[in-house]
Scaffold this active site. Structure first.
Site, mmCIF file in Angstrom:
data_model
loop_
_atom_site.group_PDB
_atom_site.id
_atom_site.type_symbol
_atom_site.label_atom_id
_atom_site.label_comp_id
_atom_site.label_asym_id
_atom_site.label_seq_id
_atom_site.Cartn_x
_atom_site.Cartn_y
_atom_site.Cartn_z
ATOM 1 N N GLY A 29 0.807 -1.213 0.000
ATOM 2 C CA GLY A 29 0.000 0.000 0.000
ATOM 3 C C GLY A 29 0.840 1.263 0.000
ATOM 4 O O GLY A 29 2.051 1.233 -0.209
ATOM 5 N N LEU A 31 0.521 3.660 -2.297
ATOM 6 C CA LEU A 31 0.972 3.472 -3.684
ATOM 7 C C LEU A 31 1.631 4.712 -4.265
ATOM 8 O O LEU A 31 1.290 5.840 -3.921
ATOM 9 C CB LEU A 31 -0.225 3.067 -4.562
ATOM 10 C CG LEU A 31 -1.006 1.828 -4.111
ATOM 11 C CD1 LEU A 31 -2.077 1.476 -5.153
ATOM 12 C CD2 LEU A 31 -0.081 0.629 -3.877
ATOM 13 N N HIS A 32 2.592 4.469 -5.151
ATOM 14 C CA HIS A 32 3.274 5.538 -5.881
ATOM 15 C C HIS A 32 3.391 5.114 -7.337
ATOM 16 O O HIS A 32 2.863 4.060 -7.727
ATOM 17 C CB HIS A 32 4.625 5.847 -5.244
ATOM 18 C CG HIS A 32 5.485 4.623 -5.014
ATOM 19 N ND1 HIS A 32 5.990 3.860 -6.044
ATOM 20 C CD2 HIS A 32 5.902 4.020 -3.875
ATOM 21 C CE1 HIS A 32 6.698 2.866 -5.550
ATOM 22 N NE2 HIS A 32 6.650 2.927 -4.222
ATOM 23 N N HIS A 35 4.257 1.476 -8.233
ATOM 24 C CA HIS A 35 3.130 0.542 -8.204
ATOM 25 C C HIS A 35 2.231 0.761 -9.419
ATOM 26 O O HIS A 35 1.750 -0.199 -10.023
ATOM 27 C CB HIS A 35 2.291 0.754 -6.930
ATOM 28 C CG HIS A 35 3.033 0.563 -5.646
ATOM 29 N ND1 HIS A 35 3.320 1.605 -4.794
ATOM 30 C CD2 HIS A 35 3.546 -0.547 -5.056
ATOM 31 C CE1 HIS A 35 3.958 1.149 -3.731
ATOM 32 N NE2 HIS A 35 4.126 -0.146 -3.862
ATOM 33 N N GLY A 145 8.227 -5.599 -8.889
ATOM 34 C CA GLY A 145 9.214 -4.639 -9.350
ATOM 35 C C GLY A 145 10.633 -5.163 -9.198
ATOM 36 O O GLY A 145 10.940 -5.881 -8.238
ATOM 37 N N LYS A 147 12.872 -3.310 -8.371
ATOM 38 C CA LYS A 147 13.370 -2.559 -7.218
ATOM 39 C C LYS A 147 13.785 -3.525 -6.111
ATOM 40 O O LYS A 147 14.810 -3.345 -5.468
ATOM 41 C CB LYS A 147 12.259 -1.631 -6.720
ATOM 42 C CG LYS A 147 12.415 -1.139 -5.304
ATOM 43 C CD LYS A 147 13.023 0.210 -5.285
ATOM 44 C CE LYS A 147 13.388 0.678 -3.902
ATOM 45 N NZ LYS A 147 12.471 0.291 -2.851
ATOM 46 N N GLN A 151 13.703 -10.127 -3.827
ATOM 47 C CA GLN A 151 12.308 -10.567 -3.662
ATOM 48 C C GLN A 151 11.781 -11.178 -4.967
ATOM 49 O O GLN A 151 11.083 -12.195 -4.957
ATOM 50 C CB GLN A 151 11.444 -9.376 -3.258
ATOM 51 C CG GLN A 151 9.951 -9.648 -3.282
ATOM 52 C CD GLN A 151 9.161 -8.482 -2.740
ATOM 53 O OE1 GLN A 151 9.013 -8.330 -1.547
ATOM 54 N NE2 GLN A 151 8.642 -7.631 -3.615
ATOM 55 N N SER A 183 9.788 4.818 -3.443
ATOM 56 C CA SER A 183 9.525 3.900 -2.344
ATOM 57 C C SER A 183 8.564 4.574 -1.373
ATOM 58 O O SER A 183 8.662 5.787 -1.139
ATOM 59 C CB SER A 183 10.839 3.577 -1.619
ATOM 60 O OG SER A 183 10.567 2.971 -0.373
#
Ligand code: AMP
Length: 300
Positions: A29, A31-32, A35, A145, A147, A151, A183
């Site tokens: 959540g 969001l930017h 996302h 992502g 980023k 992950q 971020s």
């Protein structure tokens, strides 16, 4: 109209009612544009796009920022709708964990370095929740992502190891106009820290320039990225390391699909970033990410 759903069953029903392929964008959540880019990519490739918003307590360690992590579900719905999402799945803790879980998913071989080393238990928390999202929402494609490169490797491998019929899609890093990777945690930075934080991407871009000029030696590239962070007294560098994009083993040279990852602390805030190298027959393709055209994203 975007629909807001709080249960796995309700989300599956709505996905089924809309019909066709399902794209999932898992998030914490707040969001930017990073996302939004994932949601837009999902929109272009899937019939139904579900964005999950859940601040997953399992992936926060003792003393980390679980309590102060920014939350604004109304704002998230507006941004998700604008990017083309159909559904926002925002479960309460009791929906995600009706009883305290005793099952965990961990990928130790991929998580003993980089963020996995400095945040013990973090990736088991991520892998466990992503497994629940894959099992509970049954997406055909899931968007993550670059980023969070470690992950992405973890999620791709767990989908394969556990035979989830999902295609994991990795997407480029979206950056602020000055290069800082977007971020939700950038909101923690004060003005001075915000300026110093650009040293992470500055070092990575300098290292990417060196790769373009033919320098493939990890030690040299790592030193370029590390030194850029050390040059800012507000930044406490954690690491600059070249790793295999799939196995996440440390590399001595850019000779395969890989990423140069950096992490640094600014006060209480830990930031990460990377550049991605794809070794092809035609040469090395560098993914430096994409800079936002907007001067203010509302995140800095
Ligand atoms: P988060 O909400 O931070 O857990 O991120 C949710 C998803 O968005 C993850 O797959 C992240 O890798 C991705 N993401 C976060 N920031 C960015 C960014 N600046 N560019 C691209 N993807 C991002």
């Amino acid at each position: 109209m975007i629909e807001h759903v709080e249960t796995f069953a309700g989300t599956r029903d709505l996905q089924r009612a809309r019909g066709g392929s399902i794209g999932l964008v898992p998030t914490l959540g707040f969001l930017h544009e990073g996302h939004s880019a994932l949601i837009q990519r999902a929109r272009s490739e899937c019939d139904v796009v579900t964005v999950s918003v859940f601040v997953n307590p399992l992936q926060f360690g003792e003393g980390e920022d679980l309590d102060r992590y920014p939350r604004d579900i109304e704002r998230d719905s507006t941004i998700a709708a604008a990017a083309g999402a159909d559904l926002v799945f925002a479960p309460a803790l009791t929906e995600m964990f009706p009883v305290a879980p005793v099952t965990t998913v961990s990928l130790e071989a991929l998580t003993d370095t980089l963020t996995g080393k400095s945040r013990p238990g973090h990736f088991a928390g991520v892998a466990t929740i992503v497994t629940k999202l894959f099992a509970g929402l049954q997406p055909d494609r899931a968007y993550f992502g670059r980023k969070d490169a470690q992950q992405l490797a973890v999620v791709t491998r767990l989908a394969s190891d556990l035979s989830f019929p999902v295609r994991v899609v990795g997407c480029p890093i979206i950056r602020e106009a000055d290069g800082l990777a977007m971020s939700s945690r950038n909101t923690y930075l004060n003005d001075l820290e915000r300026r110093a934080a650009t040293s992470l991407s500055r070092g990575l871009m300098a290292a990417a320039d060196a790769v373009e000029r033919g320098t493939l030696d990890a030690e040299t590239l790592e030193a370029i990225a590390y030194d850029a962070m050390s040059s800012e007294h507000l930044v406490e560098p954690e690491y600059a390391e070249l790793h295999d994009a799939h196995s996440v083993v440390h590399l001595n040279t850019v000779d395969r699909d890989s990423f140069l990852a950096v992490a640094g602390r600014l006060g209480e805030t830990r930031l990460i970033d990377n550049v991605h190298f794809d070794v092809t027959d035609e040469g090395i393709v560098i993914d430096r990410g994409i800079r936002s055209q907007q001067t203010e994203s509302g995140q800095s």
